[in-house]
Design an enzyme around this catalytic site. Sequence first.
Site, PDB file in Angstrom:
ATOM      1  N   GLU A 592      53.392  24.142  35.056  1.00 51.30           N
ATOM      2  CA  GLU A 592      53.345  22.686  34.895  1.00 51.30           C
ATOM      3  C   GLU A 592      52.170  22.206  34.063  1.00 51.30           C
ATOM      4  OE1 GLU A 592      56.069  23.502  38.222  1.00 51.30           O
ATOM      5  OE2 GLU A 592      54.025  24.184  37.754  1.00 51.30           O
ATOM      6  N   HIS A 661      60.061  18.621  47.955  1.00 52.24           N
ATOM      7  CA  HIS A 661      60.986  18.377  46.853  1.00 52.24           C
ATOM      8  C   HIS A 661      61.656  17.010  46.978  1.00 52.24           C
ATOM      9  CE1 HIS A 661      60.572  22.735  46.524  1.00 52.24           C
ATOM     10  NE2 HIS A 661      61.185  22.696  45.349  1.00 52.24           N
TER      11      HIS A 661
END
Length: 855
Positions: A592, A661
Amino acid sequence: MSTFKDREQFESVMARLFERLMDAPTVAAPLRATDMVVRFRYPDLDSTLTFDFHAAPPEFSTSRNDPADVEMIQTTDTAHEFWSGRLNPARAIATGRVRARGDVARALKLLPAIRPAFGMYPQVLNDMGLEDRHERSAPHSSRLVKDLRGLLRRVGEDSLFQDLRMRLRGRRMNYDLLVEDLPLPRHDEPAATHDESSSVPAELAEVRREMLRRMRLIRCFEETLARQWEAGSLPTAAIHLSTGQEATAVGVCFALRRDDVIATTHRGHGHMLAKGAPASRMMAEIFGKATGLCSGKGGSMHVTDASVGAIGANGIVGASPILAAGAALSFQQRGEHRVAVAFLGDGATNQGMFHEALNLASTWRLPVLFVIENNGYGEFTPVRGSTNIDELSTRAAAYGIEGRRVDGNDVEAVATAARELSERARMGEGPALLECTTYRWRGHMEGDATPYRTAAELAAWKERDPCAAYEAELIDEGALSPHGARQLETEAQQVVDAAVTFAEESPDPAPEAALSHVYSAEPKPAPMTEDAGERRMTASEAINLALREEMERDDAVLLLGEDVALGGYFAVTKGLVELFGRRRVRDTPISENAIVGGAVGAAMSGLRPVAEILFSDFLTVCADPLVNQAAKLRYMSGGQYRVPLVVRTPSGAGLGMAAQHSQCLEATFMNVPGLIVASPGTPRDCRALLKAAIRSDNPVLFFEHKMLYLAEGAVPEAEEVAALGRARIVRRGGDVTLVALSYMVQVALEAAEALSKVGIDVEVVDPCTVAPLDARTILESVEKTRRLVTLEESPLRGGFGAEVVARIAAAAHGALERAPLRIGALDVPIAYAKGLETLSIPDVDRVTREIRGWA
């Protein structure tokens, strides 16, 4: 008018006060126990006072040169305010009224011991016939004030007065009290531009002399900075010098072409000067002046000059590798034979960003050179205390790239290695890692007493002074005369002296400068073709359409992220690789920081990257490239850069994916200045807002709710580009204003239909972007309905709804018919079990029920 007539009078008062302090056992004992030497300097009366608590008995003197543990620089009026008990020392240091040097934290611990002096000081002034110097507060009765406040409170609570107050106010909205975000500019504010940069000569003999000249300039510049810091002339408590490392900076920069770029660190003065930045504006920047390279907004740790190919000096350890990798991606993508260089310290090799950048650069064979300035210490810790390898260049082997180690104090050895490795990268042979062993003569920052190293170690490295060694080499070879060498030193000092004068005579930034360079100018929205028709599509299809349209329109747009060529986790980007190829639809490693950080560097270097982060929860992994890089680099550079970047990410609950999530993090990022945060709630806005985000020259964080992907809605056939920072009323109504965010817009629309059947007419407002927040459109709706409800999927505590309510309540005070209602998720992580997940977040039934009970 000054408190004291002259220096003699002031010093007499301070001497008498010191005597009083030492005569008070409760004060004297803790002061003696500190074993410190504290010096105060008062430039307005040219006075220097030293309190030596190390001596027995403690001594007071007007000495100027004895070593001190801490030094405070201030005016005599500030001292008078302090001893009168009216000055907050920590705040005075933070605001620059008092400039502190040395062990400040230890000195501040003395405050409780000397607090009794606040009562002694007026007595000293009285004893010396200076009672008129002691300003007395105007007498007032705190009881009277309290009584008046109580009376006003009781009057306010009286129903008759409340009714009168409502009538007088006429239930009007006070738009003057509405807190509005800084508007996105329509015209770019001028950035700092420079035309004084130095270039590298073409002839070899002159190149060598110029290398020594540049090394001398860096040395002189930083030694002067050290003196200016010591004198309290710089508006910073932290300045990081690279004295002793000049050969590495010059060797690398002289191996590059003028259009190659460098990304550097908080210790970047030498790199900037080596690349050709003007000393005058460098100095002005570090002095915090309007004429500085960054208009006084970057300072020492962030000083940069885009005109010489610098893409930022960075206070974040490990940031330079990912920015340089992103710039290299831009060069590769556009077929430019340019190289990006990342300067980093040895400590940065232990950062995840370093490893992610090397892996990405290796995978894509990017034209980037990573230069480790191994000066032996990561802040205060020796290299061997933080890593278990002797040569940091061996880390290159893990990524299949070349690693090399050179003597960083040998400028020609550095230049030769940097030239070879950068040319390999330029020709498409991939990145390389160059370790330059060197040493910083000064501490991690000024004021650091360096207890972690020995005097013998420092002396040994000073014997290897890179400036003196290269000068001797040139003289021995006949390339430079002793007179020529002295002349280079003299020239360097003249340049730096002139730079100091320029800085001192330059104006401070104007107050209005605080608001400039936060955002780049926004393009004018494209007008929508009237009566062009519309078609129904899902939000997923609308996003895909926007990406396709913008990639067709602009070759600078590219898509990167995990598995985006296959469509991504939710198949939103499916089919794009067939249209645009893998050079523009790039699958990345699961990294990321590299994805977003690389996209930032690419955006600064000519591309318009659209980065995808697999789930919005993972934004916490790459928060630094978003918060400290994308959002701040334009501002810190004084407008030298634009960062046309979009970071797309699916958010929200509903799919049983549990706490890591399923989050909605808009509120987490909405208070980061410089970052646009978009969170559309309809397919139409998904397309129109994403197109606007891609065309924007600003970093845009684009939240796409997972449950919205399959929601259908009407999308215009004609091109529609929204205006970022503008809310949209998606349903008209007259009884209640319901401000809903993201997928909650769909929930709000369903709830509004249900409420209409019981006679409650709801107006649904979609803010579209939470930063900037279009509070004016919301207030205009509330002016009609007189009732406000906010709806969000994130927890109520510190949420988006709280911000909306706070702004509207201030402007609509006394005009709202009900206290605002906030509806949001429970203050708990999202659970896995479906029943608990559903319970956590608002649904149509809950919204309908709560509004009915409230209205």
